[in-house]
Write an enzyme that holds these catalytic residues in place. Structure first.
Site, PDB file in Angstrom:
ATOM      1  CG  ASP A 171       0.136   9.181   0.975  1.00 24.10           C
ATOM      2  OD1 ASP A 171       0.072   7.962   1.200  1.00 24.10           O
ATOM      3  OD2 ASP A 171      -0.600  10.022   1.534  1.00 24.10           O
ATOM      4  CG  HIS A 210      -1.968  -1.072   1.164  1.00 28.19           C
ATOM      5  ND1 HIS A 210      -3.290  -0.805   0.919  1.00 28.19           N
ATOM      6  CD2 HIS A 210      -1.879  -2.416   1.265  1.00 28.19           C
ATOM      7  CE1 HIS A 210      -3.972  -1.934   0.892  1.00 28.19           C
ATOM      8  NE2 HIS A 210      -3.130  -2.928   1.102  1.00 28.19           N
TER       9      HIS A 210
HETATM   10  P1  ADP Z   1      -2.965   6.267   5.300  1.00 33.25           P
HETATM   11  O1  ADP Z   1      -3.271   4.897   4.780  1.00 33.25           O
HETATM   12  O2  ADP Z   1      -1.522   6.625   5.217  1.00 33.25           O
HETATM   13  O3  ADP Z   1      -3.512   6.530   6.660  1.00 33.25           O
HETATM   14  P2  ADP Z   1      -4.941   7.320   3.344  1.00 33.25           P
HETATM   15  O4  ADP Z   1      -5.288   8.731   3.013  1.00 33.25           O
HETATM   16  O5  ADP Z   1      -4.695   6.454   2.163  1.00 33.25           O
HETATM   17  O6  ADP Z   1      -3.684   7.365   4.339  1.00 33.25           O
HETATM   18  O7  ADP Z   1      -6.113   6.655   4.162  1.00 33.25           O
HETATM   19  C1  ADP Z   1      -6.570   7.180   5.378  1.00 33.25           C
HETATM   20  C2  ADP Z   1      -7.959   6.640   5.672  1.00 33.25           C
HETATM   21  O8  ADP Z   1      -8.258   6.873   7.041  1.00 33.25           O
HETATM   22  C3  ADP Z   1      -9.042   7.328   4.852  1.00 33.25           C
HETATM   23  O9  ADP Z   1     -10.056   6.421   4.533  1.00 33.25           O
HETATM   24  C4  ADP Z   1      -9.538   8.405   5.828  1.00 33.25           C
HETATM   25  O10 ADP Z   1     -10.881   8.793   5.607  1.00 33.25           O
HETATM   26  C5  ADP Z   1      -9.414   7.702   7.147  1.00 33.25           C
HETATM   27  N1  ADP Z   1      -9.182   8.671   8.232  1.00 33.25           N
HETATM   28  C6  ADP Z   1      -8.222   9.615   8.287  1.00 33.25           C
HETATM   29  N2  ADP Z   1      -8.329  10.350   9.410  1.00 33.25           N
HETATM   30  C7  ADP Z   1      -9.381   9.866  10.076  1.00 33.25           C
HETATM   31  C8  ADP Z   1     -10.003  10.195  11.341  1.00 33.25           C
HETATM   32  N3  ADP Z   1      -9.550  11.192  12.114  1.00 33.25           N
HETATM   33  N4  ADP Z   1     -11.077   9.476  11.718  1.00 33.25           N
HETATM   34  C9  ADP Z   1     -11.518   8.465  10.936  1.00 33.25           C
HETATM   35  N5  ADP Z   1     -10.972   8.108   9.771  1.00 33.25           N
HETATM   36  C10 ADP Z   1      -9.918   8.791   9.341  1.00 33.25           C
HETATM   37  O1  F6P Z   2      -1.720   2.274   4.403  1.00 31.74           O
HETATM   38  C1  F6P Z   2      -0.590   2.328   5.159  1.00 31.74           C
HETATM   39  C2  F6P Z   2      -0.798   1.817   6.576  1.00 31.74           C
HETATM   40  O2  F6P Z   2       0.430   1.704   7.179  1.00 31.74           O
HETATM   41  C3  F6P Z   2      -1.494   0.490   6.710  1.00 31.74           C
HETATM   42  O3  F6P Z   2      -0.713  -0.650   6.493  1.00 31.74           O
HETATM   43  C4  F6P Z   2      -1.953   0.594   8.108  1.00 31.74           C
HETATM   44  O4  F6P Z   2      -2.970  -0.274   8.463  1.00 31.74           O
HETATM   45  C5  F6P Z   2      -2.398   2.055   8.186  1.00 31.74           C
HETATM   46  O5  F6P Z   2      -1.527   2.747   7.356  1.00 31.74           O
HETATM   47  C6  F6P Z   2      -2.424   2.636   9.593  1.00 31.74           C
HETATM   48  O6  F6P Z   2      -1.203   2.446  10.242  1.00 31.74           O
HETATM   49  P1  F6P Z   2      -1.084   1.650  11.617  1.00 31.74           P
HETATM   50  O7  F6P Z   2      -1.662   0.284  11.389  1.00 31.74           O
HETATM   51  O8  F6P Z   2       0.365   1.626  11.924  1.00 31.74           O
HETATM   52  O9  F6P Z   2      -1.893   2.415  12.609  1.00 31.74           O
END
Ligand code: ADP
Ligand code: F6P
Length: 465
Positions: free
Chosen positions: A373, A164
């Site tokens: 990212d 991812h």
């Molecule tokens: P990452 O996988 O690095 O966290 P992404 O943007 O790909 O970044 O995915 C983040 C996911 O987590 C999205 O679906 C977003 O809506 C969700 N998310 C981010 N912040 C919050 C929060 N404060 N509460 C609930 N969901 C969240």
């Molecule tokens: O999408 C990247 C990622 O590291 C996932 O593998 C993971 O579940 C998510 O972000 C949140 O990170 P963590 O599991 O360390 O809270």
């Protein structure tokens, strides 16, 4: 409860739900943070398979249990393993190394040993639950050794792996003392998927350089003659989930209330991120700070809402980041805020999906500025939420999402603060006709490749191997 064998098994570091144990009151389960769960939970609903992962608590090994959608198989981690495998090797070695060494990765043999041991445990748990000839779909950087261990245990399985996050170029990956073992771990899969073409190319080149495999066109042939495909499958979101929430009158009312609660400004700028140094939160705050300082916009005209989800709070770089961001927000509010009217609304918390979608719908400018990212699903969620064709997206060229969204978004290099300021201003000053035009382009791309399509592409390719 008796859990049978499954013909489709997802293996990920976390289960899609985390255990929440309040000091007083009963234990409950909450959706796990991050993009992986956002993407895969809807896929699982249509498969009735099993999900192998950690509950997020130490030494937690509840018996396998079922929800309506899937069987959940918990893999326990001790406090020491959480420190060495999860916080250490996964999030203080691999995470920074794979994200352009924004923070210096640390290399410790003890962390590596724990990573190896824990990967073996996950592989055994998957081998136990997988039916003969099942598809096992292994997820992300925490579990890169699982494909090869699983292949030794269960040669009958079809094994897919999806990363991812970015896969780095050779100049960075070469630092890893265990680079050969990681590549061999991944080569245990039949299909290795990445977010971007460049990542698949990096992997193929590195496999040839550091293992006995030979590289071919979008594939690698291992020393024992197996063909491993390496392709890009840009991941996406469950568009229908967002569309449904957006059409809910309660969400629309909440969205309107959010606007008035932040003072009904002309422009609401929004950031939604895990509090992670890869996300460029400080860069966007700096750009907004300079716009206010230069009176390009006034605090009455524009406010920023920054949701910063708590993440990996015991890892030192995350603690430092939190201090830095909170200092920056505090300074800005001291400088430009008034009673009841801060310049930056900073929310260090996790939210329900409905609240998140209400925020997306309220935002005039979505600011997504990661320094690196894999994809960034928030950018796609914003686009999906704008069924009204309103709003504007400012997007870093270093997010995987930029490959698909470059036509309608304002693309930025977040290191270029002047460029970022110009993009923010342009997004705020966008006239309605151009905004609609841009949002249409963005929506075509997001709606044309949603999570169902992504899963179908990946799994069809895997089945055909
Ligand atoms: P990452 O996988 O690095 O966290 P992404 O943007 O790909 O970044 O995915 C983040 C996911 O987590 C999205 O679906 C977003 O809506 C969700 N998310 C981010 N912040 C919050 C929060 N404060 N509460 C609930 N969901 C969240
Ligand atoms: O999408 C990247 C990622 O590291 C996932 O593998 C993971 O579940 C998510 O972000 C949140 O990170 P963590 O599991 O360390 O809270």
């Amino acid at each position: 409860m008796d859990i049978g064998k499954s013909s489709f098994v997802v293996v990920a570091n976390r289960l899609p739900v985390d255990r929440v144990t309040p000091r007083d009151g009963p234990t409950s389960w909450r959706r796990s943070p991050g993009g992986l769960v956002t993407a895969l939970a809807p896929v699982m609903r249509s498969f009735d398979g099993a999900w192998v992962g950690w509950t997020g608590s130490r030494d937690d090994a509840p018996a396998p249990f079922s929800t309506d959608e899937m069987d959940l198989i918990a893999v326990p981690l001790s406090a020491e393993e959480i420190a060495l495998y999860y916080e250490g090797f996964s999030n203080a070695t691999l995470w920074p190394l794979y994200h352009d060494v924004i923070v210096a990765p640390e290399y410790h043999r003890e962390w590596w040993e724990a990573y190896r041991r824990v990967n073996e445990r996950f592989a055994r748990a998957a081998a136990d639950v997988a039916d003969h000839g099942a598809i096992v779909f292994v997820q992300d950087y925490q579990l890169q050794l699982v494909p090869n261990i699983l292949r030794q245990l269960r040669p009958d399985l079809k094994i897919g792996f999806f990363l991812h996050i970015p896969f780095p170029p050779g100049e960075l990956f070469a630092q890893l003392p265990w680079r050969r073992q990681i590549l061999e771990g991944l080569l245990g899969a039949d299909l290795v998927g990445f977010q971007r073409e460049g990542a698949a190319d990096n992997f193929i080149g590195l496999a040839e350089r550091y293992t006995d495999a030979t590289a071919g066109d979008r594939q690698v042939v291992t020393a024992d003659g197996r063909t491993v495909l390496a392709r890009s499958f840009p991941i996406s979101i469950d568009v229908s989930e967002i569309t449904q929430l957006v059409s809910d009158p309660d969400v629309q009312a909440r969205s309107d209330r959010i606007r008035s609660e932040v003072g009904s400004p002309k422009h609401i700028l929004l950031g939604v991120d895990r509090l992670d140094y890869t996300k460029g939160i400080g860069h966007r705050l700096k750009a907004f700070d300079e716009l206010l300082a230069g009176a390009d916009v006034t605090p009455d005209e524009a406010v920023m809402v920054q949701v910063a989800t708590p993440s990996r709070e015991r890892v030192e770089a995350y603690q430092t980041l939190r201090d830095d961001i909170e200092l920056q927000v505090g300074r800005m509010n001291g400088e430009y805020g008034t009673i009841g009217q801060p310049a930056v609304h900073y929310l260090h918390s996790s939210y329900e999906r409905a609240e998140l979608v209400s925020l997306l719908r309220a935002a005039d400018v979505m600011v997504v500025t990661p320094l690196r990212d894999g994809m960034n699903l928030v950018a796609k969620e914003y686009v999906a939420a704008r069924t009204d064709l309103g709003g504007a997206l400012v997007l870093s060229e270093f997010a995987g999402a930029a490959d698909e969204l470059s036509d309608g978004a304002f693309l930025v290099n977040p290191h270029d603060i002047d460029g970022l300021k110009r993009a923010l201003l342009a997004a705020m000053r966008l006239d309605a006709a151009e905004a609609t035009q841009r949002m249409k382009l963005l929506r075509e791309r997001v709606l044309g490749n949603d999570i169902t399509r992504w899963a179908q592409n990946f799994l069809d390719t895997l089945r055909a191997v």
